[in-house]
Design a protein around this motif. Structure first.
Motif, PDB file in Angstrom:
ATOM      1  N   ASP A  22      51.672  46.621  43.010  1.00 30.05           N
ATOM      2  CA  ASP A  22      51.061  47.364  44.119  1.00 30.05           C
ATOM      3  C   ASP A  22      49.529  47.231  44.146  1.00 30.05           C
ATOM      4  O   ASP A  22      48.904  46.786  43.175  1.00 30.05           O
ATOM      5  CB  ASP A  22      51.397  48.862  44.020  1.00 30.05           C
ATOM      6  CG  ASP A  22      52.810  49.169  44.498  1.00 30.05           C
ATOM      7  OD1 ASP A  22      53.454  48.281  45.096  1.00 30.05           O
ATOM      8  OD2 ASP A  22      53.266  50.302  44.265  1.00 30.05           O
ATOM      9  N   VAL A  23      48.979  47.674  45.270  1.00 25.03           N
ATOM     10  CA  VAL A  23      47.527  47.727  45.459  1.00 25.03           C
ATOM     11  C   VAL A  23      47.120  49.202  45.405  1.00 25.03           C
ATOM     12  O   VAL A  23      47.777  50.046  46.020  1.00 25.03           O
ATOM     13  CB  VAL A  23      47.144  47.135  46.830  1.00 25.03           C
ATOM     14  CG1 VAL A  23      45.642  47.142  47.024  1.00 25.03           C
ATOM     15  CG2 VAL A  23      47.707  45.728  46.975  1.00 25.03           C
ATOM     16  N   ALA A  39      44.871  49.874  36.545  1.00 29.91           N
ATOM     17  CA  ALA A  39      45.101  48.434  36.305  1.00 29.91           C
ATOM     18  C   ALA A  39      46.341  48.242  35.426  1.00 29.91           C
ATOM     19  O   ALA A  39      47.125  47.305  35.629  1.00 29.91           O
ATOM     20  CB  ALA A  39      43.869  47.802  35.661  1.00 29.91           C
ATOM     21  N   GLU A  40      46.546  49.140  34.490  1.00 32.97           N
ATOM     22  CA  GLU A  40      47.751  49.050  33.646  1.00 32.97           C
ATOM     23  C   GLU A  40      48.997  49.360  34.470  1.00 32.97           C
ATOM     24  O   GLU A  40      50.039  48.724  34.321  1.00 32.97           O
ATOM     25  CB  GLU A  40      47.618  49.989  32.439  1.00 32.97           C
ATOM     26  CG  GLU A  40      46.642  49.419  31.418  1.00 32.97           C
ATOM     27  CD  GLU A  40      46.264  50.383  30.298  1.00 32.97           C
ATOM     28  OE1 GLU A  40      46.480  51.604  30.458  1.00 32.97           O
ATOM     29  OE2 GLU A  40      45.720  49.890  29.283  1.00 32.97           O
ATOM     30  N   LEU A  41      48.853  50.327  35.382  1.00 33.20           N
ATOM     31  CA  LEU A  41      49.993  50.752  36.201  1.00 33.20           C
ATOM     32  C   LEU A  41      50.460  49.644  37.154  1.00 33.20           C
ATOM     33  O   LEU A  41      51.659  49.450  37.352  1.00 33.20           O
ATOM     34  CB  LEU A  41      49.541  51.975  37.012  1.00 33.20           C
ATOM     35  CG  LEU A  41      50.552  52.993  37.466  1.00 33.20           C
ATOM     36  CD1 LEU A  41      51.343  53.539  36.276  1.00 33.20           C
ATOM     37  CD2 LEU A  41      49.813  54.153  38.148  1.00 33.20           C
ATOM     38  N   GLY A  46      49.442  43.166  40.321  1.00 33.50           N
ATOM     39  CA  GLY A  46      48.858  44.182  41.188  1.00 33.50           C
ATOM     40  C   GLY A  46      47.351  44.029  41.302  1.00 33.50           C
ATOM     41  O   GLY A  46      46.749  43.135  40.704  1.00 33.50           O
ATOM     42  N   GLN A  47      46.738  44.903  42.085  1.00 31.82           N
ATOM     43  CA  GLN A  47      45.285  44.831  42.299  1.00 31.82           C
ATOM     44  C   GLN A  47      44.705  46.233  42.472  1.00 31.82           C
ATOM     45  O   GLN A  47      45.266  47.067  43.172  1.00 31.82           O
ATOM     46  CB  GLN A  47      45.012  43.986  43.547  1.00 31.82           C
ATOM     47  CG  GLN A  47      43.568  43.646  43.794  1.00 31.82           C
ATOM     48  CD  GLN A  47      42.916  42.820  42.676  1.00 31.82           C
ATOM     49  OE1 GLN A  47      41.743  42.984  42.399  1.00 31.82           O
ATOM     50  NE2 GLN A  47      43.667  41.960  42.003  1.00 31.82           N
ATOM     51  N   VAL A  48      43.572  46.458  41.788  1.00 33.72           N
ATOM     52  CA  VAL A  48      42.835  47.720  41.934  1.00 33.72           C
ATOM     53  C   VAL A  48      41.525  47.414  42.662  1.00 33.72           C
ATOM     54  O   VAL A  48      40.828  46.468  42.285  1.00 33.72           O
ATOM     55  CB  VAL A  48      42.469  48.327  40.555  1.00 33.72           C
ATOM     56  CG1 VAL A  48      41.795  49.693  40.729  1.00 33.72           C
ATOM     57  CG2 VAL A  48      43.674  48.435  39.647  1.00 33.72           C
ATOM     58  N   SER A  69      41.019  43.398  28.613  1.00 36.83           N
ATOM     59  CA  SER A  69      41.528  42.164  29.249  1.00 36.83           C
ATOM     60  C   SER A  69      42.217  42.455  30.589  1.00 36.83           C
ATOM     61  O   SER A  69      43.274  41.891  30.894  1.00 36.83           O
ATOM     62  CB  SER A  69      42.500  41.428  28.311  1.00 36.83           C
ATOM     63  OG  SER A  69      41.893  41.205  27.082  1.00 36.83           O
ATOM     64  N   LEU A  70      41.601  43.329  31.375  1.00 38.03           N
ATOM     65  CA  LEU A  70      42.204  43.712  32.662  1.00 38.03           C
ATOM     66  C   LEU A  70      41.319  43.323  33.864  1.00 38.03           C
ATOM     67  O   LEU A  70      41.625  43.705  34.997  1.00 38.03           O
ATOM     68  CB  LEU A  70      42.447  45.228  32.695  1.00 38.03           C
ATOM     69  CG  LEU A  70      43.506  45.768  31.734  1.00 38.03           C
ATOM     70  CD1 LEU A  70      43.461  47.287  31.667  1.00 38.03           C
ATOM     71  CD2 LEU A  70      44.893  45.304  32.164  1.00 38.03           C
ATOM     72  N   SER A  71      40.256  42.552  33.600  1.00 31.75           N
ATOM     73  CA  SER A  71      39.285  42.270  34.669  1.00 31.75           C
ATOM     74  C   SER A  71      39.923  41.584  35.877  1.00 31.75           C
ATOM     75  O   SER A  71      39.529  41.838  37.020  1.00 31.75           O
ATOM     76  CB  SER A  71      38.161  41.382  34.152  1.00 31.75           C
ATOM     77  OG  SER A  71      37.569  41.992  33.045  1.00 31.75           O
ATOM     78  N   GLU A  72      40.899  40.735  35.637  1.00 32.84           N
ATOM     79  CA  GLU A  72      41.546  39.989  36.732  1.00 32.84           C
ATOM     80  C   GLU A  72      42.223  40.908  37.741  1.00 32.84           C
ATOM     81  O   GLU A  72      42.423  40.537  38.879  1.00 32.84           O
ATOM     82  CB  GLU A  72      42.648  39.084  36.158  1.00 32.84           C
ATOM     83  CG  GLU A  72      42.162  38.109  35.137  1.00 32.84           C
ATOM     84  CD  GLU A  72      41.682  36.845  35.802  1.00 32.84           C
ATOM     85  OE1 GLU A  72      42.532  36.138  36.344  1.00 32.84           O
ATOM     86  OE2 GLU A  72      40.456  36.601  35.794  1.00 32.84           O
ATOM     87  N   ARG A  73      42.613  42.080  37.290  1.00 34.71           N
ATOM     88  CA  ARG A  73      43.399  42.968  38.162  1.00 34.71           C
ATOM     89  C   ARG A  73      42.529  43.911  38.987  1.00 34.71           C
ATOM     90  O   ARG A  73      43.067  44.755  39.698  1.00 34.71           O
ATOM     91  CB  ARG A  73      44.337  43.843  37.316  1.00 34.71           C
ATOM     92  CG  ARG A  73      45.282  43.058  36.474  1.00 34.71           C
ATOM     93  CD  ARG A  73      46.198  44.009  35.721  1.00 34.71           C
ATOM     94  NE  ARG A  73      46.850  43.316  34.634  1.00 34.71           N
ATOM     95  CZ  ARG A  73      47.672  43.859  33.768  1.00 34.71           C
ATOM     96  NH1 ARG A  73      47.955  45.151  33.872  1.00 34.71           N
ATOM     97  NH2 ARG A  73      48.213  43.163  32.802  1.00 34.71           N
TER      98      ARG A  73
END
Ligand code: SAM
Length: 190
Positions: A22-23, A39-41, A46-48, A69-73
């Motif tokens: 989800d977004v 971002a974990e959810l 998905g995208q935040v 390590s969540l920068s991509e999301r």
């Protein structure tokens, strides 16, 4: 204590509304704790989209995402959330299932820089246009600081007059606590 405290309750609402892929929106990224949670959810696919007006918050939230390590999301905008309609690419409109506003000032920073009722309400109105049905907006309202009571009252007045055919609106609040305890307003788009 069996009753959920304010922040766990806010998270539980988002956990219900948001699925992997989800977004979602973090309307006030601050130090990035909620951004990381979101971002974990949403998982890898998905995208935040995050917003904050303070450079300090942009730096802190990006560092926290990187460390996990969540920068991509996540895409973080150094901008007020009142510009979210035009900043979130149109291909994401209609696909947003969750949003959080953690209102007030950035802990450990300048207490004069606070969220304001006009811009918070403008952002909520824009979000209601671009969210998916059953998407949830969670407002965590702190009101003990200067300007906090005005923001609280404006938000309550705005949310109470929402048409019940367009949104379910919930207030979640401990009513016997001292010192202006934070409370939640949750808005589910119909
Ligand atoms: N959620 C954050 C966290 O996990 O650390 C805490 C957010 S803090 C209570 C509120 C934040 O809202 C501050 O960082 C402040 O700079 C930001 N803010 C104030 N006005 C704003 C606006 N119009 N748009 C976006 N952010 C804003």
């Amino acid at each position: 204590m069996n009753i959920d405290k304010i922040l766990p309750f806010a998270k539980s609402l988002l956990i219900k509304a948001v699925k992997p892929g989800d977004v979602v929106i973090d309307a006030t990224v601050g130090n990035g704790y909620d951004t990381v949670f979101l971002a974990e959810l949403v998982g890898e696919s998905g995208q935040v989209f995050g917003f904050d007006i303070q450079n300090e918050a942009i730096v802190a939230s990006k560092a926290r995402l990187k460390q996990k390590s969540l920068s991509e999301r996540a895409t973080i905008f150094h901008s007020g959330h009142e510009y979210l309609f035009k900043l979130i690419p149109t291909n994401y409109h209609g696909k947003i299932f969750g949003a959080i506003f953690n209102l007030g000032y950035l802990p450990g920073s300048d207490k004069a820089i606070v969220t304001r009722p006009e811009t918070t309400i403008a952002a909520i109105q824009q979000l209601l246009e671009i969210m998916a049905p059953e998407g949830i907006i969670v407002l965590v309202i702190y009101h003990g600081h200067k300007g906090g009571a005005e923001e609280r009252d404006s938000l309550l007045a705005y949310c109470q007059q929402m048409d019940q055919k367009t949104a379910h609106v919930l207030q979640y609040q401990f009513i016997n606590q001292q010192n202006h305890p934070a409370f939640i307003i949750a808005i589910e788009k119909i």
